[in-house]
Structure formats: C-alpha cells, structure tokens
Design an enzyme around this catalytic site. Structure first.
Site, PDB file in Angstrom:
ATOM      1  N   LYS A  77       0.839  -1.204   0.000  1.00  0.00           N
ATOM      2  CA  LYS A  77       0.000   0.000   0.000  1.00  0.00           C
ATOM      3  C   LYS A  77       0.877   1.259   0.000  1.00  0.00           C
ATOM      4  CE  LYS A  77      -3.692   1.965   2.960  1.00  0.00           C
ATOM      5  NZ  LYS A  77      -4.445   1.694   4.215  1.00  0.00           N
ATOM      6  N   SER A 152      -9.207   1.756   3.410  1.00  0.00           N
ATOM      7  CA  SER A 152      -8.288   2.502   2.575  1.00  0.00           C
ATOM      8  C   SER A 152      -7.288   1.637   1.811  1.00  0.00           C
ATOM      9  CB  SER A 152      -7.525   3.511   3.439  1.00  0.00           C
ATOM     10  OG  SER A 152      -6.768   2.862   4.448  1.00  0.00           O
ATOM     11  N   SER A 176      -9.535  -0.938   7.527  1.00  0.00           N
ATOM     12  CA  SER A 176      -8.965  -0.665   6.207  1.00  0.00           C
ATOM     13  C   SER A 176      -8.250  -1.823   5.527  1.00  0.00           C
ATOM     14  CB  SER A 176      -8.008   0.534   6.284  1.00  0.00           C
ATOM     15  OG  SER A 176      -8.737   1.728   6.452  1.00  0.00           O
TER      16      SER A 176
END
Length: 467
Positions: A77, A152, A176
């Site tokens: 990420k 996210s 997330s």
C-alpha cells in the site's frame, strides 16, 4: 488447474523451491496480468516491469540461503514507506514523494526474498472506505468495475483479488484491510498493533493511532496471510508498541476447547440477509468441525464505536489538517468530506481527550472481561457488501443505514486493539463477495489465524470475473 496468478502463495513457493518455476518466470506471469488488468482496475500506482525482472533475476542467481518468501511477487500500500517507489498517500500534496528508506516491515519483506511489484492506490490520507483520489483516480472492484473495492487498502485488495499480486501489505485503523478484503473476496488480518511493526507508515501510527492502527497482511487465502504474518512479525526494538512476543503454534484441539461467540448484528445497525447468512454458515462450518460455537453479543460495542470516532475522526483531523493547510484547493472530495465531518463537531478540548482516553481503557477492559468467557468472536465485517462508487447510504431490512454506520462492525476492534481476520464466505444477490470476521484477544493473533483457516478451507477464494 488454476492459472498461476490465482494460486495460493504457499503453492507458488513450493513451485519455486522445487524449481518447477523460476522467480523470473513467475514474475513474468504477474507482469502480464498487471499489464492486462491494471488499466481497467487501477490498483497499482507505481509499477515498472523491468525493475520487477531485475529483482527476479537476482533471486534466481542468488547462491545465498533462500528466505521464506524467496521469489514471491508482492505489493505494498502506498502509505507504507517503500524505498524507490511512489508513496504519496493518495494526495496531490505529496505528489512525487519517493521514500529513500524502507519501513521496517518492507525491510523484512525484502530480507525474506519477496519480489516487489509496486505500490498500490489508497484514498487521500487514508480517511475513507473507498479508494479514490485526485492524484491517481479511482480503483475499481474486480468483481464489478462499477463498484468500489473499499478502502483505505482498496488498491491492495483489488490487486490481490484480480491476480496482479500474490499478497501484500495494507494498514487498518478502522477496518482498512478488513473491509476491502470483504468487498473483493480475499483474506486479511488486522494484527494486534505492534506485532507487525508500524514504523515507516505514513501518517505515523502515533498517539491514539498507536493502538487503533496496524499494518496488516492481505492475500487470497488465510494460510497465505499466516505465511506473511510469520515472516514479518517480531519485535522492532525502536517501536514502543512492538512487544517481545515469539510466534505461537496453537493446535486445533486447543482452539476447540475455547468457546466461540457469534452474532449476526449489533442490535442497532441491521445487516443484509446475505451477510447474516454468511455468519450463520461460517458458524455451522465450525460446528461440523467440532468447535464450540454459541450465540453471544458483547455489551459496550456502541460505546466503543463512539470512542473510535472521537479518535479516528476528530483526532485524525487534528493530525492531518496541519499537513494540508494552504493546499485546500488540491484536496479530493472524499478527503474534504472527512474534514467536513470532523469539523461539524467543536475542536476537542484537552479535558474531552483525556476523558475519552480514560473511558477507552474502561470500555476495553469491559470487552476483554467478556472475552474471558468467549475468547473468540465471529461476526460480520460490514453491514453491506461492496457498493457502487457513489453510494453512501442504503436501505437494509427496512432501515436506513449510513456510510460510517455500515462500517461499525470493523471499528470496534480497532478500539480494542484486538486481532481480527476476514475470510470470504458468501455472495450478495449481485454476486459480490461477503466475508466474515474472526476476532480474538490482543496478542492471540495465531489463534485467530488458525480458526480463520478452518472457515477459509470450508469456503475460500474464488477468482472474480475481471481477472
């Protein structure tokens, strides 16, 4: 035979170790998949095929002892510092930011021999359950491109689900890694904070985010998630949240002696019928394997959710507003919505913050006391499955359900600092995945993973249509 890019990481590592496939050959499979699918899914934001090939060639040539992830292609990420790769946290304010130093967990990935494919998309400053920003645009769900993969860590989940990555790293302060796994039909773990070191995450996991947040592994199977957890966990001596706890290997017989409490909703926010059914089916699958599964709904969940919102929304805005001050015209609508929600309440006073901190310890203690009776919990991940990109409210069982309320099923366990895993179990009427959540007491991550593996083996990953 499944395509290589849909096979579990544990299987790929066997192929690599037995020389059935080389690291370069495996990398080429993922390169082709990324080139084919990323233009429509938009999961990776920094990908260079030649850099991937260089790493794979070096792995094949190396005469050194092979690490536990040697030759495995992974993604990270773009909020976790990865030297040489874009890590912009989805914001124009950070456009072009390339760290020169790896986060601790990325150092461990490289030392274990993993091949870095690239970094993945996320919402601006991570403050959303969708993945969209003005810098790289919207990430689409490989099950249906009109739907969000969540956030996210939505870029990470979409890449893994679509076979553009064998596994990787997200982060979770309010669901997330869990909500995106649920939305895209993969597996993930929000570990106990610190068991996988958080140093190098952006924004940093400090203040209330030191116990709310954690870097967590994501993959197509929970056994792959456990593989990543084993390779990456361990104390970081410079991380004050990182405990000196060795890996454990609980047996299934040990876990079968632990009562498992399950609940289908919290009594306040309804869940879709298919979500309810997924929890019931997971509970039944465990019973068939000889586990002690009983109905149980913890008390104090709503207090935990309200405290989570104080820390995540109001404290989060206090941390992030100085970072974007003077750049308001560059902020994405999603992030502006977050700041507006935070701004609707008066600024936190020192007294309110101190009281919230003390109350969170009290609520955590009460929830942990209940988990003395039920050390493991089984429940929904979210009230709804993946939704269309612009949706923010739903009618569920005749009641209106708003965006943040739908996500409460993940938020509780950030306040509790508890390990929580997600595995896919069911499907919505639209054919979208529905996961279930397995939760344990802090520092009992291995127990959670072992129980989640039983459910995953009963149901498990299916490749999405756009893969």
């Amino acid at each position: 035979m499944k395509p290589v890019t849909q096979r579990p990481a544990v299987d790929l590592l066997v192929l690599l170790r037995t020389n059935k496939i080389s690291a370069l050959e495996l990398a080429e499979e993922y390169i082709r998949q990324i080139k084919r699918l990323n233009p429509q899914i938009n999961a990776l934001v920094d990908f260079d095929a030649e850099r991937v090939r260089e790493q794979a060639r070096a792995s094949d040539r190396s005469a050194s002892p092979k690490g536990p992830l040697a030759g495995l292609p992974v993604t990270v990420k773009s909020s976790i510092a990865t030297a040489g790769y874009l890590c912009e946290i989805g914001s124009l304010v950070n456009k072009g930011h390339i760290p020169t130093k790896d986060a601790t967990v990325v150092v461990r990935l490289r030392q274990a021999g993993a091949i870095m494919l690239g970094t993945t998309n996320c919402p601006e400053y991570l403050m959303a359950y969708v993945t969209d920003n003005l810098l790289h645009g919207r990430t689409n769900n490989p099950w249906n491109l009109d739907y969000t993969p969540g956030g996210s860590s939505g870029g990470e989940s979409a890449a893994i689900a679509a076979g553009m990555s064998a596994g990787g790293l997200g982060s979770d302060s309010g669901g997330s890694v869990r909500v995106p796994a649920h939305f895209t039909g993969i597996c993930s773990l929000k570990p106990t904070p610190g068991r996988i070191p958080g140093e190098g995450h952006m924004p940093p996991c400090i203040g209330p985010f030191s116990f709310l947040g954690a870097i967590g592994p994501m993959a197509r199977t929970i056994d792959d998630v456990a593989l990543l957890f084993d390779a990456l966990s361990g104390q970081d001596p410079v991380d004050p949240m990182s405990p000196p706890i060795a890996l454990r290997s609980p047996s299934l017989d040990e876990i079968k002696r632990l009562p498992i409490g399950y609940f289908e909703d919290d009594g306040l926010t309804p869940v879709t019928p298919e979500t309810r059914q997924a929890v019931q089916e997971a509970a039944q699958a465990l019973r068939k394997q000889g586990f002690d599964v009983r109905p149980f709904r913890p008390q104090g969940l709503e207090q935990a959710r309200k405290l989570w919102e104080t820390f995540f929304v109001r404290c989060g805005a206090m941390f992030e507003e100085p970072l974007v001050r003077g750049h308001e015209d560059q902020l994405s609508p999603v992030f502006q919505d977050f700041l507006a929600r935070a701004g609707a309440a008066p600024p936190l006073t020192a007294g309110e913050l101190l009281n919230a901190w003390a109350e969170s310890d009290i609520i955590r203690g009460k929830l942990l006391a209940q988990m003395q009776e039920f050390p493991l919990l089984l429940c929904p991940v979210c009230a709804v499955p993946a939704f269309r990109h612009d949706e923010r409210s739903w009618n569920v069982e005749g009641q209106p359900v708003e965006y943040l309320d739908a996500m409460r099923y993940s938020q509780w366990f950030n306040l509790l600092a508890a390990p929580a895993a997600v595995v896919p179990v069911g499907r919505s009427p639209e054919g979208l995945p529905i996961g279930v959540q397995i939760v344990g007491r802090p520092y009992e991550d291995e127990t959670v993973l072992k129980l989640a593996s039983v459910i995953d083996h009963a149901f498990g990953y299916l490749a999405p249509p756009n893969s």
